[in-house]
Scaffold this active site. Structure first.
Site, PDB file in Angstrom:
ATOM      1  N   ASP A  33       0.886  -1.093  -0.018  1.00 27.28           N
ATOM      2  CA  ASP A  33      -0.175   0.156  -0.031  1.00 27.28           C
ATOM      3  C   ASP A  33       0.777   1.166  -0.069  1.00 27.28           C
ATOM      4  O   ASP A  33       1.692   1.302   0.925  1.00 27.28           O
ATOM      5  CB  ASP A  33      -0.972  -0.079   1.349  1.00 27.28           C
ATOM      6  CG  ASP A  33      -2.243   0.920   0.776  1.00 27.28           C
ATOM      7  OD1 ASP A  33      -2.120   2.058   0.611  1.00 27.28           O
ATOM      8  OD2 ASP A  33      -3.268   0.430   1.207  1.00 27.28           O
ATOM      9  N   SER A  82      -7.284   3.921  -1.147  1.00 24.74           N
ATOM     10  CA  SER A  82      -6.903   2.377  -1.218  1.00 24.74           C
ATOM     11  C   SER A  82      -8.214   1.877  -1.657  1.00 24.74           C
ATOM     12  O   SER A  82      -8.343   0.529  -2.123  1.00 24.74           O
ATOM     13  CB  SER A  82      -6.379   1.936  -0.009  1.00 24.74           C
ATOM     14  OG  SER A  82      -5.234   2.453   0.161  1.00 24.74           O
ATOM     15  N   ASP A 133      -9.981  -3.203   6.444  1.00 17.57           N
ATOM     16  CA  ASP A 133      -9.552  -1.948   5.795  1.00 17.57           C
ATOM     17  C   ASP A 133      -9.960  -2.346   4.176  1.00 17.57           C
ATOM     18  O   ASP A 133     -10.206  -3.268   3.764  1.00 17.57           O
ATOM     19  CB  ASP A 133      -8.025  -1.912   6.101  1.00 17.57           C
ATOM     20  CG  ASP A 133      -7.720  -0.430   6.033  1.00 17.57           C
ATOM     21  OD1 ASP A 133      -8.263   0.352   6.015  1.00 17.57           O
ATOM     22  OD2 ASP A 133      -6.546  -0.167   6.032  1.00 17.57           O
ATOM     23  N   THR A 135      -8.286  -2.100   1.439  1.00 18.36           N
ATOM     24  CA  THR A 135      -7.599  -3.416   0.467  1.00 18.36           C
ATOM     25  C   THR A 135      -8.257  -4.709   0.588  1.00 18.36           C
ATOM     26  O   THR A 135      -8.684  -5.376  -0.366  1.00 18.36           O
ATOM     27  CB  THR A 135      -6.259  -3.024   0.549  1.00 18.36           C
ATOM     28  OG1 THR A 135      -5.433  -1.862   0.434  1.00 18.36           O
ATOM     29  CG2 THR A 135      -5.308  -3.991  -0.528  1.00 18.36           C
ATOM     30  N   ARG A 146     -16.012   2.800   2.600  1.00 18.85           N
ATOM     31  CA  ARG A 146     -14.904   1.837   3.312  1.00 18.85           C
ATOM     32  C   ARG A 146     -15.238   2.099   4.721  1.00 18.85           C
ATOM     33  O   ARG A 146     -14.510   1.096   5.712  1.00 18.85           O
ATOM     34  CB  ARG A 146     -13.792   2.442   2.947  1.00 18.85           C
ATOM     35  CG  ARG A 146     -13.379   3.880   3.296  1.00 18.85           C
ATOM     36  CD  ARG A 146     -12.018   4.292   2.611  1.00 18.85           C
ATOM     37  NE  ARG A 146     -10.911   3.638   3.351  1.00 18.85           N
ATOM     38  CZ  ARG A 146      -9.551   3.658   3.234  1.00 18.85           C
ATOM     39  NH1 ARG A 146      -9.177   4.412   2.201  1.00 18.85           N
ATOM     40  NH2 ARG A 146      -8.608   3.091   3.915  1.00 18.85           N
ATOM     41  N   GLU A 320      -1.213  -7.908   1.754  1.00 18.01           N
ATOM     42  CA  GLU A 320      -0.962  -6.680   1.906  1.00 18.01           C
ATOM     43  C   GLU A 320      -0.075  -6.361   2.834  1.00 18.01           C
ATOM     44  O   GLU A 320      -0.311  -6.462   3.973  1.00 18.01           O
ATOM     45  CB  GLU A 320      -2.347  -5.915   1.913  1.00 18.01           C
ATOM     46  CG  GLU A 320      -1.953  -4.469   1.775  1.00 18.01           C
ATOM     47  CD  GLU A 320      -3.108  -3.542   2.345  1.00 18.01           C
ATOM     48  OE1 GLU A 320      -3.208  -2.360   2.414  1.00 18.01           O
ATOM     49  OE2 GLU A 320      -3.966  -4.109   3.257  1.00 18.01           O
ATOM     50  N   ASP A 325       2.155   2.612   3.429  1.00 25.28           N
ATOM     51  CA  ASP A 325       1.140   3.847   3.320  1.00 25.28           C
ATOM     52  C   ASP A 325       0.929   4.682   4.455  1.00 25.28           C
ATOM     53  O   ASP A 325       1.006   5.810   4.775  1.00 25.28           O
ATOM     54  CB  ASP A 325      -0.139   3.323   2.566  1.00 25.28           C
ATOM     55  CG  ASP A 325      -1.365   4.265   2.614  1.00 25.28           C
ATOM     56  OD1 ASP A 325      -1.333   5.295   1.712  1.00 25.28           O
ATOM     57  OD2 ASP A 325      -2.095   4.197   3.876  1.00 25.28           O
ATOM     58  N   LYS A 326       0.478   3.699   5.704  1.00 26.11           N
ATOM     59  CA  LYS A 326       0.106   4.137   6.989  1.00 26.11           C
ATOM     60  C   LYS A 326       1.053   5.251   7.545  1.00 26.11           C
ATOM     61  O   LYS A 326       0.682   6.027   8.100  1.00 26.11           O
ATOM     62  CB  LYS A 326      -0.585   3.201   7.733  1.00 26.11           C
ATOM     63  CG  LYS A 326      -1.946   2.525   7.210  1.00 26.11           C
ATOM     64  CD  LYS A 326      -2.442   1.547   8.048  1.00 26.11           C
ATOM     65  CE  LYS A 326      -3.691   0.572   7.503  1.00 26.11           C
ATOM     66  NZ  LYS A 326      -4.733   1.495   7.127  1.00 26.11           N
ATOM     67  N   HIS A 329       1.633   8.201   5.624  1.00 20.11           N
ATOM     68  CA  HIS A 329       0.615   9.452   6.210  1.00 20.11           C
ATOM     69  C   HIS A 329       1.109  10.061   7.504  1.00 20.11           C
ATOM     70  O   HIS A 329       0.997  11.259   7.710  1.00 20.11           O
ATOM     71  CB  HIS A 329      -0.706   8.881   6.420  1.00 20.11           C
ATOM     72  CG  HIS A 329      -1.664   8.475   5.563  1.00 20.11           C
ATOM     73  ND1 HIS A 329      -2.168   9.457   4.455  1.00 20.11           N
ATOM     74  CD2 HIS A 329      -2.177   7.395   4.952  1.00 20.11           C
ATOM     75  CE1 HIS A 329      -2.791   8.835   3.476  1.00 20.11           C
ATOM     76  NE2 HIS A 329      -2.847   7.640   3.901  1.00 20.11           N
ATOM     77  N   ASP A 367      -0.871   0.237  -4.810  1.00 18.67           N
ATOM     78  CA  ASP A 367      -2.366   0.648  -5.229  1.00 18.67           C
ATOM     79  C   ASP A 367      -2.280   2.233  -5.736  1.00 18.67           C
ATOM     80  O   ASP A 367      -3.125   2.581  -6.402  1.00 18.67           O
ATOM     81  CB  ASP A 367      -3.428   0.426  -3.968  1.00 18.67           C
ATOM     82  CG  ASP A 367      -2.826   1.012  -2.570  1.00 18.67           C
ATOM     83  OD1 ASP A 367      -1.646   1.423  -2.446  1.00 18.67           O
ATOM     84  OD2 ASP A 367      -3.571   1.027  -1.711  1.00 18.67           O
ATOM     85  N   HIS A 368      -1.378   2.722  -5.112  1.00 15.80           N
ATOM     86  CA  HIS A 368      -1.610   4.412  -5.263  1.00 15.80           C
ATOM     87  C   HIS A 368      -0.053   4.879  -4.822  1.00 15.80           C
ATOM     88  O   HIS A 368       0.535   4.349  -4.049  1.00 15.80           O
ATOM     89  CB  HIS A 368      -2.589   5.453  -4.656  1.00 15.80           C
ATOM     90  CG  HIS A 368      -2.916   5.028  -3.205  1.00 15.80           C
ATOM     91  ND1 HIS A 368      -1.703   5.538  -2.266  1.00 15.80           N
ATOM     92  CD2 HIS A 368      -3.502   4.373  -2.546  1.00 15.80           C
ATOM     93  CE1 HIS A 368      -1.962   5.481  -0.935  1.00 15.80           C
ATOM     94  NE2 HIS A 368      -3.110   4.488  -1.085  1.00 15.80           N
ATOM     95  N   HIS A 419      -2.171  11.207  -0.226  1.00 25.17           N
ATOM     96  CA  HIS A 419      -1.681  10.288  -1.337  1.00 25.17           C
ATOM     97  C   HIS A 419      -1.309  11.157  -2.346  1.00 25.17           C
ATOM     98  O   HIS A 419      -1.687  12.384  -2.595  1.00 25.17           O
ATOM     99  CB  HIS A 419      -2.703   9.633  -1.811  1.00 25.17           C
ATOM    100  CG  HIS A 419      -3.182   8.226  -0.669  1.00 25.17           C
ATOM    101  ND1 HIS A 419      -4.511   7.752  -0.968  1.00 25.17           N
ATOM    102  CD2 HIS A 419      -2.812   7.940   0.490  1.00 25.17           C
ATOM    103  CE1 HIS A 419      -4.495   7.080  -0.122  1.00 25.17           C
ATOM    104  NE2 HIS A 419      -3.520   7.338   1.133  1.00 25.17           N
TER     105      HIS A 419
HETATM  106 ZN   LIG Z   1      -3.232   5.938   2.636  1.00 22.58          ZN
END
Ligand SMILES: [Zn+2]
Length: 466
Positions: A33, A82, A133, A135, A146, A320, A325-326, A329, A367-368, A419
């Site tokens: 992620d 996501s 979550d 994903t 989500r 995953e 990602d987290k 952030h 994913d991004h 993101h």
């Molecule tokens: Zn994120």
């Protein structure tokens, strides 16, 4: 038969050994992620050295993937979340942010996980996030938002005090299929491993807990690494090892993350005056909260053994590494790099499995894109007689090869970075090299997996129909 389908059918026949039908056909989709090229490079610089190679670098195929997102009215949006990206990978359908395997008109879209189960394949989802979550959710559930993770949230919830969308039509109280966790435990999945104890503890209809509901669907429910190691492979398995997201492996020195550059009072008078003080250099160190957390590789190994036991047909497994990602952030580069190390360990296991099972498609992708950027250390303009510094937040990390890597976060001034909208990388083994192209749209990754696993492509590509 349309020409494109004929071509794909021929291609599929070429993939089968000696023109025969292979006995077992497996897809292992590894999603980092936020694992964009900035993060791939951060991971390489730290884990393998500037001139070293990650395991993903040794895969024989590499592509660039365009991420697609729609507004709620169907206009292009250039930065994803996501939920909509996992929906593209899981269904081949482009949708709007926050949606879980539903289109912008709130219609459910069949996922590769569901199609695989229907066709007799086993399906597993493994993640370092909560199982609910975005994903993992997008591979085996359908909700309009989500946030509808459990039977409480499906009726409405708040995030940092801000009200989140409910999914009232989906609630079991209203005759719907339920929240994400309720849909996961009734999906027919064989293995579900990650976080999310708080959602299993919630009460669904008829005063039944979700954990009891899972047991009714024959799941063995485990919540520790030792119980995971002792799990049997006859029953479906659900393992939840924290309330929500699993603890990450690494952190910065004493928990430090990226920090602001300090400027002297004179700098308030002019951009060209005063002095600056950069954040001190930090190390990456073990995160004490990670201690009892089952490594992602251990969860993956259990899933691979479970899914391949008494199974002649094959499986679809999504793994995953969620906190690349987290932690981005949170502006915590050491946290992200430790999770890249976990992804690398998963890939090593996937490759070992594929050595023994040649009809295994391995895809690693993101994913991004995320916020982190690798900046010069020191700035290119350090010789100028004026203070030059990033307006964002900076972490300067000692690397094992004896240098300093500067990571910067500057997407906004809030509590969480955004993101970003760049293409993401995709890596695949030799099986994937025959199916994929150097430039792909994200939904085409789904189509390639479907073609390999089920010999069929679902609508989504436009020119290809079943
Ligand atoms: Zn994120």
């Amino acid at each position: 038969m349309p020409r494109t389908v004929a071509l794909l059918t021929t291609l599929l026949a070429l993939l089968l050994p000696d023109g025969a039908h292979a006995s077992m056909r497996n897809v292992i989709l590894i999603i980092g992620d936020g694992f964009d090229d900035q993060h791939v490079t951060m991971g390489r610089n730290y884990l393998a050295g500037m001139s070293g190679k990650l395991k993903v670098d040794d895969l024989s195929f590499r592509a660039s993937v365009q991420v697609e997102t729609l507004s709620t009215s169907g206009a292009p949006r250039y930065v994803a979340d996501s939920a909509n990206t996992a929906t593209s990978l899981a269904t081949g359908k482009v949708t709007s942010m926050g949606r879980i395997a539903t289109d912008i008109d709130d219609r459910d879209v069949m996922t590769i996980g569901e199609r695989a189960i229907t066709a007799g394949f086993k399906v597993g989802l493994v993640t370092t996030s909560s199982l609910t979550d975005a994903t993992p959710a997008s591979f085996l559930s359908h909700v309009s938002a989500r946030s509808c993770e459990g039977p409480e949230e499906v009726l409405g919830s708040t995030y940092y005090g801000i009200p989140q969308p409910a999914c009232l039509a989906d609630a079991r109280d209203n005759g719907g299929p339920g929240s994400i966790i309720e849909q996961l435990v009734s999906s027919g999945a064989s293995v579900l491993l990650g976080g999310g104890q708080k959602f299993l503890a919630q009460t669904t209809i008829d005063n039944e807990t979700v954990a009891a509901m899972a047991a009714r669907y024959r799941f063995q429910v485990v919540s520790s690494a030792s119980a995971l190691a002792a799990a049997n492979f006859e029953q479906p398995l659900i393992g939840v090892f924290s309330e929500e997201t699993l603890a990450v492996r690494w952190r910065g020195t004493d928990g430090r993350i990226a920090e602001a550059t300090e400027t002297s009072w004179l700098h308030n008078l002019s951009d060209y005056l005063g002095d600056t003080k950069e954040p001190d250099v930090m190390d990456c160190e073990p995160n004490p909260e990670y201690a009892d957390t089952p490594p992602l590789a251990m969860m993956t190994q259990t899933a691979l053994e479970h899914l391949s036991t008494d199974n002649d047909q094959g499986f679809f497994l999504m793994v995953e590494s969620a906190s690349i990602d987290k932690q981005s952030h949170k502006r915590d580069p050491c946290g992200s790099i430790g999770e890249i190390e976990q992804l690398e360990e998963v890939l090593e296991q996937a490759l070992e499995f594929a050595d023994a099972h040649p009809d295994t498609l391995i895809i690693v992708t993101a994913d991004h894109a995320q916020a982190a950027q690798i900046l010069p250390e020191p700035t290119l303009y350090s010789g100028f007689p004026i203070p030059i510094y990033s307006p964002g937040l900076t972490a300067r990390i000692n690397t094992p090869e004896g240098s300093v890597m500067r990571i910067n976060y500057a997407t906004n001034n809030g509590f969480s970075e955004e993101h970003t909208g760049a293409n993401v990388p995709l890596f695949a083994n030799e099986v994937g090299a025959r199916l994929l192209r150097p430039f792909l749209r994200q939904r085409e990754v789904h189509d390639a997996m479907m073609l390999f696993l089920l010999g069929a492509v679902t609508p989504g590509l436009g020119e290809i129909t079943p």
